[in-house]
Design a protein around this motif. Sequence first.
Motif, PDB file in Angstrom:
ATOM      1  N   THR A   1       0.831  -1.212   0.000  1.00 38.06           N
ATOM      2  CA  THR A   1       0.000   0.000   0.000  1.00 38.06           C
ATOM      3  C   THR A   1       0.868   1.267   0.000  1.00 38.06           C
ATOM      4  O   THR A   1       0.435   2.320   0.464  1.00 38.06           O
ATOM      5  CB  THR A   1      -0.926   0.009   1.228  1.00 38.06           C
ATOM      6  OG1 THR A   1      -0.120  -0.069   2.429  1.00 38.06           O
ATOM      7  CG2 THR A   1      -1.900  -1.150   1.195  1.00 38.06           C
ATOM      8  N   LEU A   2       2.075   1.159  -0.519  1.00 39.87           N
ATOM      9  CA  LEU A   2       3.020   2.279  -0.445  1.00 39.87           C
ATOM     10  C   LEU A   2       2.481   3.538  -1.107  1.00 39.87           C
ATOM     11  O   LEU A   2       2.480   4.619  -0.511  1.00 39.87           O
ATOM     12  CB  LEU A   2       4.348   1.871  -1.088  1.00 39.87           C
ATOM     13  CG  LEU A   2       5.441   2.942  -1.112  1.00 39.87           C
ATOM     14  CD1 LEU A   2       5.801   3.372   0.299  1.00 39.87           C
ATOM     15  CD2 LEU A   2       6.675   2.445  -1.856  1.00 39.87           C
ATOM     16  N   THR A   3       2.028   3.441  -2.342  1.00 41.19           N
ATOM     17  CA  THR A   3       1.570   4.645  -3.038  1.00 41.19           C
ATOM     18  C   THR A   3       0.282   5.197  -2.437  1.00 41.19           C
ATOM     19  O   THR A   3       0.018   6.394  -2.550  1.00 41.19           O
ATOM     20  CB  THR A   3       1.380   4.363  -4.535  1.00 41.19           C
ATOM     21  OG1 THR A   3       0.489   3.242  -4.705  1.00 41.19           O
ATOM     22  CG2 THR A   3       2.721   4.056  -5.198  1.00 41.19           C
ATOM     23  N   GLU A   4      -0.498   4.348  -1.775  1.00 43.57           N
ATOM     24  CA  GLU A   4      -1.693   4.855  -1.089  1.00 43.57           C
ATOM     25  C   GLU A   4      -1.301   5.725   0.097  1.00 43.57           C
ATOM     26  O   GLU A   4      -1.980   6.693   0.424  1.00 43.57           O
ATOM     27  CB  GLU A   4      -2.563   3.687  -0.614  1.00 43.57           C
ATOM     28  CG  GLU A   4      -3.152   2.847  -1.744  1.00 43.57           C
ATOM     29  CD  GLU A   4      -3.877   1.625  -1.203  1.00 43.57           C
ATOM     30  OE1 GLU A   4      -4.300   1.658  -0.020  1.00 43.57           O
ATOM     31  OE2 GLU A   4      -4.008   0.629  -1.952  1.00 43.57           O
ATOM     32  N   ARG A   5      -0.185   5.384   0.744  1.00 46.27           N
ATOM     33  CA  ARG A   5       0.274   6.141   1.910  1.00 46.27           C
ATOM     34  C   ARG A   5       1.005   7.419   1.527  1.00 46.27           C
ATOM     35  O   ARG A   5       0.846   8.454   2.164  1.00 46.27           O
ATOM     36  CB  ARG A   5       1.204   5.279   2.785  1.00 46.27           C
ATOM     37  CG  ARG A   5       0.561   4.062   3.398  1.00 46.27           C
ATOM     38  CD  ARG A   5       1.425   3.491   4.517  1.00 46.27           C
ATOM     39  NE  ARG A   5       2.804   3.254   4.118  1.00 46.27           N
ATOM     40  CZ  ARG A   5       3.240   2.123   3.562  1.00 46.27           C
ATOM     41  NH1 ARG A   5       2.381   1.128   3.341  1.00 46.27           N
ATOM     42  NH2 ARG A   5       4.513   1.970   3.238  1.00 46.27           N
TER      43      ARG A   5
ATOM     44  N   ALA B   1       8.427   8.906  -8.196  1.00 44.74           N
ATOM     45  CA  ALA B   1       9.095   8.685  -9.482  1.00 44.74           C
ATOM     46  C   ALA B   1       9.744   7.309  -9.563  1.00 44.74           C
ATOM     47  O   ALA B   1       9.942   6.779 -10.657  1.00 44.74           O
ATOM     48  CB  ALA B   1      10.147   9.774  -9.704  1.00 44.74           C
ATOM     49  N   GLU B   2      10.090   6.731  -8.409  1.00 47.24           N
ATOM     50  CA  GLU B   2      10.823   5.476  -8.392  1.00 47.24           C
ATOM     51  C   GLU B   2       9.902   4.275  -8.603  1.00 47.24           C
ATOM     52  O   GLU B   2       8.719   4.330  -8.271  1.00 47.24           O
ATOM     53  CB  GLU B   2      11.571   5.320  -7.060  1.00 47.24           C
ATOM     54  CG  GLU B   2      12.702   6.308  -6.866  1.00 47.24           C
ATOM     55  CD  GLU B   2      12.216   7.719  -6.580  1.00 47.24           C
ATOM     56  OE1 GLU B   2      12.993   8.656  -6.801  1.00 47.24           O
ATOM     57  OE2 GLU B   2      11.052   7.889  -6.150  1.00 47.24           O
ATOM     58  N   ASP B   3      10.452   3.203  -9.136  1.00 46.16           N
ATOM     59  CA  ASP B   3       9.723   1.959  -9.323  1.00 46.16           C
ATOM     60  C   ASP B   3       9.551   1.270  -7.971  1.00 46.16           C
ATOM     61  O   ASP B   3      10.548   0.963  -7.299  1.00 46.16           O
ATOM     62  CB  ASP B   3      10.489   1.056 -10.291  1.00 46.16           C
ATOM     63  CG  ASP B   3       9.820  -0.298 -10.454  1.00 46.16           C
ATOM     64  OD1 ASP B   3       8.587  -0.340 -10.603  1.00 46.16           O
ATOM     65  OD2 ASP B   3      10.539  -1.316 -10.399  1.00 46.16           O
ATOM     66  N   VAL B   4       8.314   1.038  -7.568  1.00 47.39           N
ATOM     67  CA  VAL B   4       8.044   0.450  -6.268  1.00 47.39           C
ATOM     68  C   VAL B   4       8.679  -0.936  -6.146  1.00 47.39           C
ATOM     69  O   VAL B   4       9.174  -1.311  -5.074  1.00 47.39           O
ATOM     70  CB  VAL B   4       6.523   0.381  -5.996  1.00 47.39           C
ATOM     71  CG1 VAL B   4       6.231  -0.390  -4.707  1.00 47.39           C
ATOM     72  CG2 VAL B   4       5.930   1.776  -5.918  1.00 47.39           C
ATOM     73  N   GLU B   5       8.688  -1.694  -7.210  1.00 47.29           N
ATOM     74  CA  GLU B   5       9.272  -3.035  -7.151  1.00 47.29           C
ATOM     75  C   GLU B   5      10.782  -2.973  -6.919  1.00 47.29           C
ATOM     76  O   GLU B   5      11.350  -3.839  -6.239  1.00 47.29           O
ATOM     77  CB  GLU B   5       8.948  -3.817  -8.426  1.00 47.29           C
ATOM     78  CG  GLU B   5       7.480  -4.212  -8.538  1.00 47.29           C
ATOM     79  CD  GLU B   5       6.968  -4.903  -7.278  1.00 47.29           C
ATOM     80  OE1 GLU B   5       7.610  -5.880  -6.836  1.00 47.29           O
ATOM     81  OE2 GLU B   5       5.946  -4.461  -6.731  1.00 47.29           O
TER      82      GLU B   5
END
Length: 368
Positions: free
Chosen positions: A289-293, A298-302
């Motif tokens: 839920t990183l982008t929700e927080r 700009a960085e790739d979450v993976e």
Amino acid sequence: MSAPKESLAHHSVTPLAVNDFDHVEYYVGNAKQAAYFFRFAFGFDIVGFRGPETGVRDKVSYALKNGTINIILTASLSPESAICDHVRKHGDGVHAVAFKTPNAAADFELAVARGAKALHEPVSADGVTVAEIAAYGETVHRFVERADGTPVLPGFKAVDMPSPSKTFLHRIDHIVANVGWNEMETWVKFYEDVFGFFQFRHFDENDISTDYTALRSKVMASPALGIKLPINEPAEGKKRSQIEEYIDFYGCPGVQHIAITTTDIVAAISQLRANGVEFQVVPDSYYDTLTERVGVIAEDVEALRKLNVLVDHDDNGYLLQIFTKPIEDRPTFFFEIIQRKGSESFGKGNFKALFEAIERDQAARGTL
């Protein structure tokens, strides 16, 4: 960057002229081996040496540089010395946090007049003026006035031993002190009254806690934010906090960690991991839920998930950060690597995940 105007209004004394970190000096058991570690693991170039070959008979020092970060590693050549006493009591650790200033003598004299304990009067040599006062525990603060191109400290012979790897580290962002129970306000007042610094951030046990442990922290800063000094103390919890563990192993208050900025945290951590540097690990679910927080980044979450890089945000932007495991045998000193994308915070949203990771290590050591 200018400090918030409302914060500057609280200054009761004129700030000292110190404006940035100059260097950090570690006392270590074996400076040659420590320099090797910093060179090959963290990408520091060895740029200077001081020892018997340069006329210094009682100790050896290596000067290291990465970006604008200057580190000195010093070891004793005699079993009877203050350096040996420091290493015996604390293990390898930070002896001095040094500040750049245009006038070391004036800052020293003003600090002492305001109540600081004088350790070394100003001494000038090789175009460098150095003076020292006492800080928390057995840590010292050093005022350094030097001309461009001079060595970090007098007496060093230039050395050209570049690191074989580029680790994309840039500058010291902040240096964190751990102090004992109910000592935080004493040192807050020290930096207010002696240095003329202001309180930049404040975190209490509601901000920094898990199910088991808690701590409090206040961040002191110079007017233009070139120097930021968080001060941590324990808070009541069900079990022994990381601050208590640090003081038990270090033997007194001291520098807990140094935060270093990078302009590319993915590249930096990829290289540091390849070099063998160990980092704290958070649960994989942290990234679900990183982008929700934190919103869009700009960085790739993976890529961040793979490297275990944490993300937090405030009204000014976001930051990416990760913490090494302790780099000594004693669970004391570690590094933070941080990339700021506008945010001037310290990762408040990551405190719980980070401290739970530290608690897992404490439990493995049987010190939680």
